[in-house]
Design a protein around this motif. Structure first.
Motif, mmCIF file in Angstrom:
data_model
loop_
_atom_site.group_PDB
_atom_site.id
_atom_site.type_symbol
_atom_site.label_atom_id
_atom_site.label_comp_id
_atom_site.label_asym_id
_atom_site.label_seq_id
_atom_site.Cartn_x
_atom_site.Cartn_y
_atom_site.Cartn_z
ATOM 1 N N GLU A 1 5.267 -10.215 -3.251
ATOM 2 C CA GLU A 1 4.911 -11.359 -2.406
ATOM 3 C C GLU A 1 5.050 -10.972 -0.938
ATOM 4 N N LEU A 2 4.040 -11.364 -0.148
ATOM 5 C CA LEU A 2 3.997 -11.030 1.276
ATOM 6 C C LEU A 2 4.164 -12.309 2.080
ATOM 7 N N SER A 3 5.319 -12.486 2.682
ATOM 8 C CA SER A 3 5.607 -13.754 3.357
ATOM 9 C C SER A 3 4.820 -13.919 4.650
ATOM 10 N N GLY A 4 4.271 -12.811 5.165
ATOM 11 C CA GLY A 4 3.501 -12.875 6.401
ATOM 12 C C GLY A 4 2.923 -11.524 6.719
ATOM 13 N N PRO A 5 2.183 -11.391 7.823
ATOM 14 C CA PRO A 5 1.558 -10.125 8.201
ATOM 15 C C PRO A 5 2.584 -9.018 8.413
ATOM 16 N N THR A 6 2.201 -7.795 8.064
ATOM 17 C CA THR A 6 3.060 -6.641 8.301
ATOM 18 C C THR A 6 2.882 -6.154 9.737
ATOM 19 N N ARG A 7 3.744 -5.241 10.141
ATOM 20 C CA ARG A 7 3.657 -4.698 11.509
ATOM 21 C C ARG A 7 2.296 -4.014 11.694
ATOM 22 N N GLY A 8 1.691 -4.220 12.855
ATOM 23 C CA GLY A 8 0.392 -3.629 13.128
ATOM 24 C C GLY A 8 -0.772 -4.521 12.773
ATOM 25 N N ALA A 9 -0.497 -5.742 12.305
ATOM 26 C CA ALA A 9 -1.572 -6.683 11.996
ATOM 27 C C ALA A 9 -2.393 -6.977 13.257
ATOM 28 N N PHE A 10 -3.692 -7.249 13.074
ATOM 29 C CA PHE A 10 -4.516 -7.495 14.263
ATOM 30 C C PHE A 10 -4.204 -8.856 14.889
ATOM 31 N N ASP A 11 -3.586 -9.752 14.122
ATOM 32 C CA ASP A 11 -2.973 -10.952 14.698
ATOM 33 C C ASP A 11 -1.905 -11.423 13.721
ATOM 34 N N ASN A 12 -1.085 -12.376 14.138
ATOM 35 C CA ASN A 12 0.012 -12.854 13.305
ATOM 36 C C ASN A 12 -0.301 -14.165 12.601
ATOM 37 N N LYS A 13 -1.559 -14.572 12.663
ATOM 38 C CA LYS A 13 -1.977 -15.752 11.929
ATOM 39 C C LYS A 13 -2.287 -15.347 10.494
ATOM 40 N N GLU A 14 -2.387 -16.334 9.625
ATOM 41 C CA GLU A 14 -2.835 -16.090 8.264
ATOM 42 C C GLU A 14 -3.979 -17.040 7.959
ATOM 43 N N SER A 15 -4.907 -16.593 7.118
ATOM 44 C CA SER A 15 -6.061 -17.421 6.808
ATOM 45 C C SER A 15 -6.576 -17.065 5.426
ATOM 46 N N ASN B 1 -1.382 10.028 9.317
ATOM 47 C CA ASN B 1 -0.843 8.683 9.125
ATOM 48 C C ASN B 1 -1.992 7.702 9.286
ATOM 49 N N SER B 2 -2.202 6.856 8.277
ATOM 50 C CA SER B 2 -3.257 5.852 8.352
ATOM 51 C C SER B 2 -2.825 4.650 7.515
ATOM 52 N N GLY B 3 -3.748 3.743 7.276
ATOM 53 C CA GLY B 3 -3.398 2.561 6.492
ATOM 54 C C GLY B 3 -4.626 1.755 6.134
ATOM 55 N N ILE B 4 -4.500 0.993 5.050
ATOM 56 C CA ILE B 4 -5.525 0.022 4.635
ATOM 57 C C ILE B 4 -4.938 -1.359 4.903
ATOM 58 N N TYR B 5 -5.602 -2.116 5.765
ATOM 59 C CA TYR B 5 -5.125 -3.456 6.102
ATOM 60 C C TYR B 5 -5.973 -4.495 5.370
ATOM 61 N N LEU B 6 -5.373 -5.164 4.384
ATOM 62 C CA LEU B 6 -6.036 -6.273 3.717
ATOM 63 C C LEU B 6 -6.088 -7.452 4.670
ATOM 64 N N GLN B 7 -7.268 -8.055 4.803
ATOM 65 C CA GLN B 7 -7.495 -9.149 5.751
ATOM 66 C C GLN B 7 -7.087 -8.760 7.179
ATOM 67 N N GLY B 8 -7.021 -7.457 7.444
ATOM 68 C CA GLY B 8 -6.635 -6.986 8.769
ATOM 69 C C GLY B 8 -5.168 -7.190 9.088
ATOM 70 N N ARG B 9 -4.362 -7.666 8.092
ATOM 71 C CA ARG B 9 -2.991 -8.094 8.410
ATOM 72 C C ARG B 9 -1.915 -7.478 7.510
ATOM 73 N N TYR B 10 -2.246 -7.084 6.315
ATOM 74 C CA TYR B 10 -1.225 -6.642 5.359
ATOM 75 C C TYR B 10 -1.505 -5.168 5.037
#
Length: 609
Positions: A208-222, A108-117
């Protein structure tokens, strides 16, 4: 399909309209990530290392053998010491990203775009109905304040399961659009997954991604964020990582003037000698200014504003005719077959351009289209959204809701058409094509069954194509043949063998056994889908013994025996030979490796992918 945001998802359409058959992508990625060491990553944790090769164990969870060398990034798994995620030095906004990855069983792994998605990477081998948490899914968002069973939301399952078996290399390509913010830092547009291709199949589009997915390194968006690979849930390897950052403003058009001329033109006329049917100014490039259905010439002039000097690629769509694009009086695109592509080095500044669109084919809808891509610029639609792919037909898809058979032509790489192909579909979503002229399985695939549009739309050409993730099994050639010795070249056809196809019979579950005569003996060839669609188990029997008879199980650039009876073919699929068979032979012929086996009475083996 009806799209509400044409500008945002137009890239996916343009890829389909302009890429040739079998091609999935338009723009090449210009930033490869060197994997000679870990210098591309920020403070890499100890669970990550560089290797030269990997092999996964099909029978044990999270077991991956690592071979010394370079070019491959590996996350080792240790149950006692939980691994940590790996962050690239790269900070990105809009990005196209691609890579190959191989998973251990149960990983189990994942690719996090911007560390959040997160794009989920999972050993989903054999999953029939994939969910958001499966391979290629967009992971759920999470809210602990919601009621039980409602905490996870907005996950997006892949359209189909295009996954491969543990240890096999899988290819993913992602096109991500970062969230947008105004001058005060207020978000004005959500992040989007424009598309995601897995093993040659588009499995996500315009999400469309309304916000960070679970496991994001923070819940902010930038606007920018780090690329991140998950490292705490299992063994996984990556290679061939490359990307393009789209961080530059795209060119724009202005001062647009148009003129429409009536007539059946073959070339541009002398404009001084003819009168325009209509002319004027317009805020955008569009064919809507033309009130004629056919036999017209539409000419545009205007200014192309280029923000940064560089090499730019333009794609021009002129359905029903031909046309061209000139910039600074120099020809950039000549479109003779309804569309064309051209590249030119352009200086920064305002550059005069002109477009000509001549339409004289009445069945095509007028729909002028122009895109541009360049340094730091994702392919962008400069015209309006009234663009035709010249193939605006709903696909004719055949789903295998039961074991299904369809005879048709089948095209395989190398410009080869199998004229007596039989598509065999299963409810486990593992399908194959059998060449009745050669007694060979030419391709195997997972996911959707067949796209019969080329065969059944209008007059058709008699061919169908797989609707899932395909593994080709080599150039069509006889499945079994006589060899003077184990080093003799494999023949290209069945000449001088007395080959005669005898059709097929169906068992109680509508699964075919193919039959043919060769060298005077009858051959029966039956394949059964393995549990959970993890591969095909094949049994080939001969009615009477034939001296020096061999069967070719596989050919490729690299054939490795992982353990007795189990072989890796180019790290793309496995061959597993059952006990009780003769011993297979790996040989090199004509610069390629082949796996062949003597045929006495019967050969049984599995194709696993």
């Amino acid at each position: 399909m009806i799209y509400k945001n044409y500008k945002a998802i137009y890239l996916a359409f343009w890829l389909l309209a302009f890429a040739g058959a079998g091609s999935s992508y338009a723009q090449s990625l210009n930033n490869p990530v060197a994997l000679n060491d870990l210098s591309a990553f920020a403070a890499p944790p100890k669970n990550w290392e560089i290797a030269g090769g990997v092999h996964a164990d099909l029978d044990k969870d999270n077991q991956m053998q690592v071979i010394k060398g370079s070019g491959i990034l590996v996350n080792r798994f240790d149950e006692k010491n939980i691994g940590r995620d790996l962050y690239f030095n790269l900070q990105h906004g809009d990005i196209d990203l691609e890579m190959d990855y191989a998973m251990a069983r149960g990983s189990n792994s994942g690719i996090y775009l911007q560390g959040r998605y997160e794009i989920q990477l999972l050993d989903s081998w054999g999953a029939i109905n994939p969910k958001a948490g499966d391979n290629g899914g967009i992971y759920e968002r999470w809210d602990d304040a919601k009621a039980e069973g409602m905490k996870g939301y907005e996950g997006h399952a892949p359209r189909q399961n295009a996954s491969r078996a543990p240890g096999l290399w899988q290819h993913v390509r992602i096109s991500f659009q970062a969230p947008k913010f105004d001058g005060n830092g207020v978000k004005i547009a959500n992040a989007k997954m424009l598309y995601l291709w897995l093993n040659g199949v588009m499995i996500q589009e315009n999400v469309e991604l309304s916000g960070p997915t679970r496991g994001a390194f923070d819940n902010k968006e930038s606007a920018l964020g780090p690329l991140r690979l998950q490292g705490d849930h299992g063994a996984i390897a990556f290679k061939n990582i490359s990307y393009t950052n789209f961080n530059k403003p795209h060119p724009t058009v202005a001062n647009l003037k148009y003129a429409v001329y009536k007539g059946d033109f073959t070339v541009e006329p002398n404009y001084k000698t003819i009168k325009a049917e209509a002319q004027g100014v317009t805020p955008m490039l569009t064919s809507n200014e033309v009130k004629l259905a056919n036999e017209f010439l539409l000419k545009y002039t205007g200014i192309l504003h280029v923000n940064e000097a560089g090499e730019y690629t333009f794609k021009l769509s002129v359905p029903g005719g031909k046309g061209g694009l000139k910039i600074n009086s120099a020809t950039v695109v000549t479109a003779n077959g309804f569309r064309g592509t051209g590249t030119m080095a352009l200086p920064a500044g305002d550059l005069p351009f002109e477009i000509v669109y001549i339409k004289n084919v009445d069945w095509a809808k007028a729909a002028l289209g122009l895109t541009v891509s360049g340094p730091g610029v994702r392919e962008y639609l400069l015209s309006d959204a009234n663009v035709s792919s010249n193939d605006a037909v709903d696909p004719i898809l055949i789903n295998a809701t039961e074991n299904t058979i369809l005879r048709s032509f089948t095209d395989v790489p190398g410009g080869i058409r199998v004229t007596h192909g039989v598509g065999v579909g299963s409810v486990e979503q593992l399908h194959y094509t059998y060449d009745m002229d050669k007694g060979m399985i030419v391709q195997i695939w997972r996911g959707g069954f067949l796209d019969a549009t080329p065969m059944w739309h209008e007059r058709g050409d008699g061919s169908s194509k797989p609707a899932g993730s395909v593994q080709y099994l080599g150039k069509p050639s006889p499945g079994i043949t006589k060899l003077a010795d184990a080093n003799a070249a494999w023949p290209a056809d069945t000449n001088s063998t007395g080959y005669k196809p005898k059709g097929y019979t169906l068992d109680a579950d509508s699964r075919p056994t193919f039959k043919y005569i060769i060298y005077g003996a009858t051959v029966s060839d039956a394949s059964i889908v393995m549990p959970a669609g993890q591969g095909l188990h094949r049994e080939v029997s001969v009615s009477v013994p034939i001296a020096n008879l061999y069967m070719r199980l596989a050919s490729g650039s690299k054939i490795e025996m992982l353990k007795p009876g189990l072989y890796s073919i180019d790290d793309r699929y496995y061959i597993r030979v059952d006990e009780g068979n003769e011993k297979p032979v790996t040989r090199i012929v004509g610069g390629m490796q082949e796996l062949i086996i003597p045929v006495l009475k019967k050969v049984t083996y599995s194709i696993i992918f």
